[in-house]
Scaffold this active site. Sequence first.
Site, short mmCIF file in Angstrom:
data_model
loop_
_atom_site.label_atom_id
_atom_site.label_comp_id
_atom_site.label_asym_id
_atom_site.label_seq_id
_atom_site.Cartn_x
_atom_site.Cartn_y
_atom_site.Cartn_z
CG HIS A 1 -11.23 0.34 -1.24
ND1 HIS A 1 -10.35 1.10 -1.96
CD2 HIS A 1 -10.71 0.30 0.01
CE1 HIS A 1 -9.35 1.50 -1.19
NE2 HIS A 1 -9.53 1.02 0.01
CE1 TYR B 1 -6.01 4.37 -2.07
CE2 TYR B 1 -4.65 4.41 -0.10
CZ TYR B 1 -5.75 3.93 -0.80
OH TYR B 1 -6.58 3.02 -0.21
CE LYS C 1 -7.22 -2.90 -4.24
NZ LYS C 1 -7.85 -1.96 -3.31
CB SER D 1 -0.88 -0.03 1.25
OG SER D 1 -1.35 1.27 1.56
CB THR E 1 -6.27 2.54 -5.35
OG1 THR E 1 -5.49 1.38 -5.08
CG2 THR E 1 -7.66 2.35 -4.76
C1 LIG Z 1 -7.99 -1.99 6.80
C2 LIG Z 1 -7.96 -1.89 5.30
C3 LIG Z 1 -7.05 -1.02 4.69
C4 LIG Z 1 -6.98 -0.95 3.30
N1 LIG Z 1 -6.03 -0.13 2.71
C5 LIG Z 1 -5.94 -0.08 1.36
C6 LIG Z 1 -4.92 0.70 0.75
O1 LIG Z 1 -4.08 1.30 1.40
N2 LIG Z 1 -4.90 0.74 -0.61
C7 LIG Z 1 -5.81 0.06 -1.39
O2 LIG Z 1 -5.76 0.15 -2.63
N3 LIG Z 1 -6.76 -0.70 -0.82
C8 LIG Z 1 -6.84 -0.79 0.52
N4 LIG Z 1 -7.78 -1.62 1.10
C9 LIG Z 1 -8.66 -2.43 0.22
C10 LIG Z 1 -8.04 -3.79 -0.08
O3 LIG Z 1 -6.92 -3.67 -0.93
C11 LIG Z 1 -9.06 -4.71 -0.79
O4 LIG Z 1 -9.58 -4.06 -1.92
C12 LIG Z 1 -10.20 -5.11 0.15
O5 LIG Z 1 -9.70 -5.46 1.41
C13 LIG Z 1 -10.98 -6.27 -0.45
O6 LIG Z 1 -12.07 -6.60 0.35
P1 LIG Z 1 -12.05 -7.87 1.35
O7 LIG Z 1 -10.94 -7.65 2.30
O8 LIG Z 1 -13.39 -7.81 2.03
O9 LIG Z 1 -11.89 -9.09 0.50
C14 LIG Z 1 -7.85 -1.73 2.50
C15 LIG Z 1 -8.73 -2.62 3.12
C16 LIG Z 1 -8.78 -2.73 4.50
C17 LIG Z 1 -9.69 -3.74 5.11
#
Ligand SMILES: Cc1cc2nc3c(=O)[nH]c(=O)nc-3n(C[C@H](O)[C@H](O)[C@H](O)COP(=O)(O)O)c2cc1C
Length: 379
Positions: free
Chosen positions: A275, A148, A251, A124, A174
């Site tokens: 997301h 980002y 993404k 990330s 993203t």
């Molecule tokens: C606590 C948390 C932080 C996240 N941080 C990012 C991030 O920094 N960048 C990003 O592109 N997606 C982020 N995501 C989204 C994840 O990459 C992913 O799309 C998502 O967790 C998928 O859903 P699922 O965990 O229910 O399968 C985050 C998700 C969670 C749960």
Amino acid sequence: MSTPKQEGSFLEHITIQDSFPIGTASLEEAARNTLPEEVFSHVHSGAGGQETLRKNRKAFEKYSIVPRFLNNVSIVDTSIRIFGKEYAYPFMVAPIGHLKMVHEEPDYAVANVAASMNIPYIQSTVTARSIEEISEAVPKGPKWFQLYWSSNAAISYSMVDRAEKAGYEAIVVTVDTVMLGWREEDMRHRYSPLKKGYGKANYVQDPAFQKGLKDGQDAIDSIIENLHHPHLVWDNLAELRQHTKLPIFLKGILHPEDAKQAIKSGMDGIIVSNHGGRQMDGIIPSLEALPSIRETVGRDFPLLFDSGIRRGVDVIKALALGADAVLLGRPYVYALALQGEAGVQKLFANLVQEISVSMTLSGAKNIQEVKQLTLKNSK
Ligand SMILES: Cc1cc2nc3c(=O)[nH]c(=O)nc-3n(C[C@H](O)[C@H](O)[C@H](O)COP(=O)(O)O)c2cc1C
């Protein structure tokens, strides 16, 4: 790195990882009992009324696999190829920011496990350790960088350059987070891991970020300002395409027209994702968006999927609906919170086993055959 071919035995999984919660419900429950309430809620919850979060899971239950038999599945090959590179399994580590909220040294722990299994680790933007620190601490293993976009575009270019220099294999931009979603659980707890500084390393170590800091401005305030980028348009991505040699994935794509536009703008791949229901509530479950996007981009365009993957069978369904691989998200945060690096290792090992059992029992010897499985939509 060579890819293990899975040669199963009849009962081997009965005693698998018995010091680790078995199945998502127990894993979530154990994490709920371990983490402070505001931290668990931050990870677990979705935006708004959490409709999309729920629908992400329900979507999987609407599809059923129609298995095939008598196909000699004594050895199954779980490996995939993307851009000519071979990875061991059809899943990758989703980019998750601020993991310091659940572990002292999270980024090294997760990157280490991924490297040991030849699974791409998608870092990330908002991690506790920077691109350079992670590549130095975990030099082996495939790494991708999730960007980002910054409102000061010079920072975006600089981060991409740093990732390229550090040997990362791809950039993931993203597109669904031009501002933060309406997250009621975080509002209720007044909880912001960003404000705690858990995701600042890539910014504070960036020359373009340092240059852009106004006199006396706090670094965290500047990060928050930079993360807000509602002005992002396709031309910015076309320019980014000119700037780096690395493949670029977008993404968060859910509409076939956006998928078409991504190809026109020179993007190399797409991650179908909402997301994990954390950004816009009331939108389409990711799985339902997948088949029409595969149809739009054609058979050979690299297409990944996330949002709702909880077990091996989910991976099989997503692949049969058009994904080349999936991203695993929330479950590894819980595993990390419970047992650190060892927990993530056990979770991934279990997932690998379940994928292999599911392939064997649905009659697919390799990922190509998984993609050809018939799914019945019973909605
Ligand atoms: C606590 C948390 C932080 C996240 N941080 C990012 C991030 O920094 N960048 C990003 O592109 N997606 C982020 N995501 C989204 C994840 O990459 C992913 O799309 C998502 O967790 C998928 O859903 P699922 O965990 O229910 O399968 C985050 C998700 C969670 C749960």
